[in-house]
Design a protein around this motif. Structure first.
Motif, PDB file in Angstrom:
ATOM      1  N   ALA A  63       0.841  -1.204   0.000  1.00 54.67           N
ATOM      2  CA  ALA A  63       0.000   0.000   0.000  1.00 54.67           C
ATOM      3  C   ALA A  63       0.873   1.250   0.000  1.00 54.67           C
ATOM      4  O   ALA A  63       0.632   2.206  -0.748  1.00 54.67           O
ATOM      5  CB  ALA A  63      -0.910  -0.017   1.222  1.00 54.67           C
ATOM      6  N   TYR A  64       1.933   1.222   0.827  1.00 51.41           N
ATOM      7  CA  TYR A  64       2.860   2.353   0.879  1.00 51.41           C
ATOM      8  C   TYR A  64       3.603   2.505  -0.452  1.00 51.41           C
ATOM      9  O   TYR A  64       3.736   3.601  -0.992  1.00 51.41           O
ATOM     10  CB  TYR A  64       3.855   2.138   2.019  1.00 51.41           C
ATOM     11  CG  TYR A  64       5.027   3.077   2.002  1.00 51.41           C
ATOM     12  CD1 TYR A  64       4.885   4.396   2.424  1.00 51.41           C
ATOM     13  CD2 TYR A  64       6.276   2.660   1.561  1.00 51.41           C
ATOM     14  CE1 TYR A  64       5.967   5.269   2.399  1.00 51.41           C
ATOM     15  CE2 TYR A  64       7.365   3.517   1.537  1.00 51.41           C
ATOM     16  CZ  TYR A  64       7.207   4.820   1.958  1.00 51.41           C
ATOM     17  OH  TYR A  64       8.264   5.677   1.935  1.00 51.41           O
ATOM     18  N   ALA A  65       4.060   1.359  -0.988  1.00 52.03           N
ATOM     19  CA  ALA A  65       4.843   1.401  -2.223  1.00 52.03           C
ATOM     20  C   ALA A  65       4.008   1.906  -3.391  1.00 52.03           C
ATOM     21  O   ALA A  65       4.487   2.655  -4.236  1.00 52.03           O
ATOM     22  CB  ALA A  65       5.388   0.006  -2.525  1.00 52.03           C
ATOM     23  N   GLU A  66       2.760   1.501  -3.391  1.00 49.90           N
ATOM     24  CA  GLU A  66       1.894   1.915  -4.498  1.00 49.90           C
ATOM     25  C   GLU A  66       1.726   3.432  -4.498  1.00 49.90           C
ATOM     26  O   GLU A  66       1.762   4.076  -5.545  1.00 49.90           O
ATOM     27  CB  GLU A  66       0.532   1.225  -4.368  1.00 49.90           C
ATOM     28  CG  GLU A  66      -0.348   1.436  -5.585  1.00 49.90           C
ATOM     29  CD  GLU A  66      -1.510   0.461  -5.612  1.00 49.90           C
ATOM     30  OE1 GLU A  66      -1.817  -0.116  -4.563  1.00 49.90           O
ATOM     31  OE2 GLU A  66      -2.090   0.283  -6.691  1.00 49.90           O
ATOM     32  N   ASP A  67       1.560   3.994  -3.293  1.00 48.59           N
ATOM     33  CA  ASP A  67       1.398   5.447  -3.190  1.00 48.59           C
ATOM     34  C   ASP A  67       2.697   6.181  -3.517  1.00 48.59           C
ATOM     35  O   ASP A  67       2.687   7.265  -4.092  1.00 48.59           O
ATOM     36  CB  ASP A  67       0.966   5.835  -1.765  1.00 48.59           C
ATOM     37  CG  ASP A  67      -0.436   5.340  -1.470  1.00 48.59           C
ATOM     38  OD1 ASP A  67      -1.144   5.014  -2.433  1.00 48.59           O
ATOM     39  OD2 ASP A  67      -0.799   5.261  -0.288  1.00 48.59           O
ATOM     40  N   THR A  68       3.818   5.583  -3.117  1.00 47.63           N
ATOM     41  CA  THR A  68       5.088   6.304  -3.193  1.00 47.63           C
ATOM     42  C   THR A  68       5.847   6.041  -4.482  1.00 47.63           C
ATOM     43  O   THR A  68       6.410   6.951  -5.073  1.00 47.63           O
ATOM     44  CB  THR A  68       5.990   5.891  -1.998  1.00 47.63           C
ATOM     45  OG1 THR A  68       5.202   5.968  -0.812  1.00 47.63           O
ATOM     46  CG2 THR A  68       7.187   6.802  -1.872  1.00 47.63           C
ATOM     47  N   TYR A  69       5.869   4.782  -4.888  1.00 52.70           N
ATOM     48  CA  TYR A  69       6.736   4.419  -6.009  1.00 52.70           C
ATOM     49  C   TYR A  69       5.974   3.972  -7.249  1.00 52.70           C
ATOM     50  O   TYR A  69       6.509   3.996  -8.336  1.00 52.70           O
ATOM     51  CB  TYR A  69       7.688   3.289  -5.589  1.00 52.70           C
ATOM     52  CG  TYR A  69       8.615   3.684  -4.485  1.00 52.70           C
ATOM     53  CD1 TYR A  69       9.786   4.384  -4.749  1.00 52.70           C
ATOM     54  CD2 TYR A  69       8.324   3.371  -3.164  1.00 52.70           C
ATOM     55  CE1 TYR A  69      10.637   4.759  -3.732  1.00 52.70           C
ATOM     56  CE2 TYR A  69       9.171   3.737  -2.132  1.00 52.70           C
ATOM     57  CZ  TYR A  69      10.328   4.428  -2.421  1.00 52.70           C
ATOM     58  OH  TYR A  69      11.163   4.804  -1.422  1.00 52.70           O
TER      59      TYR A  69
END
Lengths: 193, 83
Positions: free
Chosen positions: A177-183
């Motif tokens: 979830a974090y990676a999708e938003d950030t990267y």
């Protein structure tokens, strides 16, 4: 056990692991001062209970067991957190709902191997239950085998296996979830490649 | 009418492909982290990469310089009490 024998086993087999036990406890409690206190207590307990240790076996695993029990039974009771714990059983069981598992079958995060995810990993790990966090740290950071973990934690091998599987899935769910938003996530299946 | 819709539909489908491709992340282009899960075994497909990723992000920390000395002092106290 005679004092000289106790000292000998302690110095030869236990003492060298103090750094790694400190690191393990740091990952369990999240701060250096408490980790140092708990490490001291772990080694005091190891020294006092050294009769229960079979010399020449896995001292590191035995110390991790003492450290984990100390953390959960003493430290955690004193500082019971009010945070919401992620129930990785729930995360695991929800994998088929809304096709959440489908997103994991081909999940590649661009550039993530060279990026700093440390804060997010710490946050995600903090949401695991204490016992399960201990197991995942032993398995994935310190390369304990599943058999070693089962023996050290007095658990059935299948319990360790399923715990590791669920905890990894829960971690990946948080991180994705974090990676999708950030990267951004490269998922070739969804892109039809 | 039917032919027209079908043609339009085909045009849309053909036209969508590059748009989808354009949605690939424009962010970091370095080494990819593969966190894919095998749907049959429900295990991480590339366990080594996942563990390297964790270890890179959770590097070993130096213990306090006086930690070992403090442990030894505590043990000396225990021995003294027993003696």
């Amino acid at each position: 056990m005679a004092l000289d024998n106790r000292e000998r086993i302690f110095k030869l087999e236990m003492q060298e692991h103090y750094q790694i036990v400190y690191n393990f406890l740091y990952r369990m409690c999240g701060n250096g001062a408490d980790a140092a206190d708990l490490t001291q207590e772990t080694f005091v307990r190891a020294y006092v209970k050294i009769d229960q240790y079979e010399s020449g076996t896995n001292a590191r695993a035995w110390l991790f067991r003492l450290a984990k029990n100390l953390f959960i039974n003493d430290y955690r009771k004193k500082s019971r957190r009010g945070e919401r714990e992620l129930d990785e059983r729930v995360a695991y069981n929800q994998r088929d709902e809304t096709h959440s598992m489908a997103g994991f079958t081909d999940l590649r995060i661009a550039g993530a191997m060279e990026s700093d995810f440390s804060d997010e990993i710490v946050k995600a790990m903090a949401l695991l239950k204490d016992n399960n966090r201990a197991i995942i740290i032993m398995a994935d950071l310190y390369d304990f085998s599943e058999k070693e973990i089962a023996k050290a934690m007095d658990l059935k091998l299948n319990t360790v296996k399923s715990t590791i599987r669920r905890a990894r899935l829960a971690l990946i769910k948080c991180l994705s979830a974090y990676a999708e938003d950030t990267y951004g996530i490269v998922n070739t299946r969804n892109l039809g490649a | 009418m039917s032919f027209s819709n079908s043609r339009k539909s085909n045009q849309n489908r053909n036209h969508q492909l590059p748009e989808v491709a354009d949605r690939q992340p424009a962010g970091p282009t370095g080494e990819c982290l593969d966190l894919s899960i095998d749907p049959n075994t429900e295990e991480i497909k590339n366990l080594d990469a996942y563990q390297v990723f964790l270890k890179r992000n959770l590097k070993p920390l130096a213990a306090p310089v006086d930690l070992l000395a403090n442990i030894q002092a505590r043990l000396a106290e225990i021995d003294a009490q027993k003696a």
